[in-house]
Scaffold this motif. Sequence first.
Motif, PDB file in Angstrom:
ATOM      1  N   ALA A  51       0.737  -1.213  -0.146  1.00 20.52           N
ATOM      2  CA  ALA A  51       0.086  -0.089  -0.254  1.00 20.52           C
ATOM      3  C   ALA A  51       0.796   1.375  -0.103  1.00 20.52           C
ATOM      4  O   ALA A  51       0.364   2.342  -0.352  1.00 20.52           O
ATOM      5  N   CYS A  52       2.095   1.044   0.365  1.00 10.60           N
ATOM      6  CA  CYS A  52       3.176   2.169   0.364  1.00 10.60           C
ATOM      7  C   CYS A  52       4.427   1.646   0.409  1.00 10.60           C
ATOM      8  O   CYS A  52       4.743   0.534   1.178  1.00 10.60           O
ATOM      9  N   PRO A  53       5.305   2.320   0.017  1.00 12.95           N
ATOM     10  CA  PRO A  53       6.866   2.052   0.077  1.00 12.95           C
ATOM     11  C   PRO A  53       7.558   1.827   1.591  1.00 12.95           C
ATOM     12  O   PRO A  53       6.606   2.481   2.558  1.00 12.95           O
ATOM     13  N   PRO A  54       8.287   1.274   1.796  1.00 14.37           N
ATOM     14  CA  PRO A  54       8.993   1.269   3.065  1.00 14.37           C
ATOM     15  C   PRO A  54       9.344   2.484   3.569  1.00 14.37           C
ATOM     16  O   PRO A  54       9.729   3.392   2.631  1.00 14.37           O
ATOM     17  N   TYR A  55       9.178   3.070   5.041  1.00 16.84           N
ATOM     18  CA  TYR A  55      10.039   4.184   5.198  1.00 16.84           C
ATOM     19  C   TYR A  55      10.427   4.072   6.647  1.00 16.84           C
ATOM     20  O   TYR A  55       9.925   3.184   7.565  1.00 16.84           O
ATOM     21  N   LEU A  56      11.433   5.069   6.904  1.00 20.07           N
ATOM     22  CA  LEU A  56      12.459   4.806   7.893  1.00 20.07           C
ATOM     23  C   LEU A  56      11.943   5.625   9.125  1.00 20.07           C
ATOM     24  O   LEU A  56      11.809   7.009   8.676  1.00 20.07           O
ATOM     25  N   ALA A 211       5.820  10.824   0.673  1.00 23.78           N
ATOM     26  CA  ALA A 211       7.108  10.807   1.301  1.00 23.78           C
ATOM     27  C   ALA A 211       7.924   9.430   1.080  1.00 23.78           C
ATOM     28  O   ALA A 211       9.195   9.853   0.520  1.00 23.78           O
ATOM     29  N   GLY A 212       7.487   8.298   0.894  1.00 20.16           N
ATOM     30  CA  GLY A 212       8.227   6.973   0.515  1.00 20.16           C
ATOM     31  C   GLY A 212       8.814   7.170  -1.119  1.00 20.16           C
ATOM     32  O   GLY A 212       9.928   6.605  -1.234  1.00 20.16           O
ATOM     33  N   GLN A 213       8.149   7.978  -2.050  1.00 19.38           N
ATOM     34  CA  GLN A 213       8.510   8.019  -3.008  1.00 19.38           C
ATOM     35  C   GLN A 213       9.614   9.027  -3.353  1.00 19.38           C
ATOM     36  O   GLN A 213      10.282   8.990  -4.391  1.00 19.38           O
ATOM     37  N   ALA A 214       9.618   9.872  -2.478  1.00 15.93           N
ATOM     38  CA  ALA A 214      10.503  11.019  -2.537  1.00 15.93           C
ATOM     39  C   ALA A 214      11.858  10.906  -1.950  1.00 15.93           C
ATOM     40  O   ALA A 214      12.724  11.066  -2.413  1.00 15.93           O
ATOM     41  N   ALA A 216      11.860   8.633   1.814  1.00 16.53           N
ATOM     42  CA  ALA A 216      11.645   8.125   3.168  1.00 16.53           C
ATOM     43  C   ALA A 216      11.984   6.606   3.143  1.00 16.53           C
ATOM     44  O   ALA A 216      12.218   6.055   4.106  1.00 16.53           O
ATOM     45  N   SER A 217      12.186   5.975   2.115  1.00 18.06           N
ATOM     46  CA  SER A 217      12.823   4.609   2.066  1.00 18.06           C
ATOM     47  C   SER A 217      14.244   4.675   2.355  1.00 18.06           C
ATOM     48  O   SER A 217      14.884   3.674   2.626  1.00 18.06           O
ATOM     49  N   GLN A 218      15.030   5.692   2.263  1.00 22.61           N
ATOM     50  CA  GLN A 218      16.538   5.813   2.299  1.00 22.61           C
ATOM     51  C   GLN A 218      16.854   6.912   3.317  1.00 22.61           C
ATOM     52  O   GLN A 218      17.852   6.635   3.799  1.00 22.61           O
ATOM     53  N   LYS A 219      15.719   7.984   3.510  1.00 20.07           N
ATOM     54  CA  LYS A 219      16.106   8.690   4.826  1.00 20.07           C
ATOM     55  C   LYS A 219      14.981   8.688   5.652  1.00 20.07           C
ATOM     56  O   LYS A 219      13.720   8.836   5.155  1.00 20.07           O
ATOM     57  N   PRO A 220      15.295   8.798   6.916  1.00 24.91           N
ATOM     58  CA  PRO A 220      14.119   8.751   8.064  1.00 24.91           C
ATOM     59  C   PRO A 220      13.266  10.020   8.128  1.00 24.91           C
ATOM     60  O   PRO A 220      13.800  11.057   7.781  1.00 24.91           O
ATOM     61  N   PHE A 221      12.336   9.970   8.350  1.00 23.93           N
ATOM     62  CA  PHE A 221      11.509  11.411   8.674  1.00 23.93           C
ATOM     63  C   PHE A 221      10.880  11.093  10.258  1.00 23.93           C
ATOM     64  O   PHE A 221      10.658  10.017  10.720  1.00 23.93           O
ATOM     65  N   ILE A 222      10.865  12.314  10.840  1.00 28.31           N
ATOM     66  CA  ILE A 222      10.236  12.791  12.359  1.00 28.31           C
ATOM     67  C   ILE A 222       9.074  13.383  12.025  1.00 28.31           C
ATOM     68  O   ILE A 222       9.015  14.516  11.347  1.00 28.31           O
ATOM     69  N   PHE A 223       7.780  12.947  12.774  1.00 31.48           N
ATOM     70  CA  PHE A 223       6.696  13.767  12.761  1.00 31.48           C
ATOM     71  C   PHE A 223       6.113  14.160  14.027  1.00 31.48           C
ATOM     72  O   PHE A 223       6.292  13.358  14.923  1.00 31.48           O
ATOM     73  N   THR A 224       5.754  15.402  14.008  1.00 38.45           N
ATOM     74  CA  THR A 224       5.062  15.914  15.238  1.00 38.45           C
ATOM     75  C   THR A 224       3.769  16.699  14.418  1.00 38.45           C
ATOM     76  O   THR A 224       3.511  16.920  13.479  1.00 38.45           O
ATOM     77  N   ARG A 225       2.548  16.545  15.651  1.00 33.19           N
ATOM     78  CA  ARG A 225       1.515  17.438  15.242  1.00 33.19           C
ATOM     79  C   ARG A 225       1.279  18.555  15.172  1.00 33.19           C
ATOM     80  O   ARG A 225       1.941  19.344  15.935  1.00 33.19           O
TER      81      ARG A 225
END
Length: 407
Positions: A51-56, A211-214, A216-225
């Motif tokens: 459903a989506c690429p892997p993301y770090l 994010a995965g396509q751009a 996030a499969s090779q660079k991690p992301f951090i999320f806050t609300r």
Amino acid sequence: MQDKQALDRRSFLGAIAKAGIAGSISLSPLAAAAATVKATKPAEPAPYAFACPPYLQNPEPTAVTIMWMSNRPSYSWVEHGETAALGSVAHHAEGGIVDSYNSLHRVRLEGLKPDTTYHYVVKSKEIAEFQPYKLTYGETITSEVFSFKTPALKPKEVSWLVMNDIHDRPKSIPHLVGLNKDPYDFVFFNGDIFDYQVDEQQVIDHLLLPAGQAFASQKPFIFTRGNHETRGKYRRELGNYFDGPYYFAKTWGPVHFTVIDTGEDKEDTHPVYAGIVNFDQYRQQQAQWFAQVAQTPAFKKAAFRVVMMHIPHYYSGDWHGTMDCRRLFAPLFEKHKVDLSISGHTHRYGIHQPVAGQHAYPIVIGGGPKEGFRTIMRVKATEKDLNLVMLKDDGTEVGRVDLKSKR
């Protein structure tokens, strides 16, 4: 290297586009009648796929979390290694039970080497039937081979990108990331990536896929609300898609990061919340937590102390959220000598230099979400210098901060 069952992004997007075109063509009465008959037949199930690429997520010198999704319940694992030959296998188990019959997958790779490149693929095996004493597998799908690099044990520098206030415009994510031409360690989403939370498909389509396509499969992301992520019937489930809390402290090289979840911008008693929020107490809890964080050696010894929070405690009007953040956090930031605060929320980008009697550090506010107002920040810090550049969505520089370490 890609299994024939792996996610074919172009075919997937092309199929969506063709479906949209077909739906817009007028049908003759005879064709319309035929379409009605066909519509009564059971729909063919979508092919088993990611459903989506892997993301770090949650990177450390010796560990990283890899997350991804499949469109059917599955048993999933990661194959990884220091070369494309891979060689090691990891899955997630807790309490003696291996994760299975789920569509959201999370595997923590541990025991990695610092400052080392790893290659990996993710695999999911459909669970076609799950009876108490009989489990039947379906087909297995495999991603392409991706790679990432673990942080050094004590890196001399760190660099990251900051985006905010995307507001359900998924095309903005690859566009803004594409404006950056320099190396970076991670991406930080500083709130209001969504308008409000509807369902899982929204999370996939408006964050995880772009994010995965751009990156996030090779660079991690951090999320806050941001305040908008606290709204909607799916708001409680949103946190399931990330490996970590909405507020936390982290040291990466010369920078100590404090991430604050600023909550809503209105009073808890506002009618739109119908009595089911408690953000005043939540912000108070975080203020007490920050006071403790500021006493830690990691905070005190860091060359730079950076706060990232969605609602800026200055320059965002006199709404309740802003004023409560100012009341709670401004004195603490002054007392403990914060070096930089990065926010969003206002949709008006700007660099606000220190003001005597208010804040002794720059407050940087990102723009967005409309074209011409979107921004991305690129921040790089060494043990002596911190440099922030803010780019507008046409690639022009619209702000800069250059700091020297005071420690």
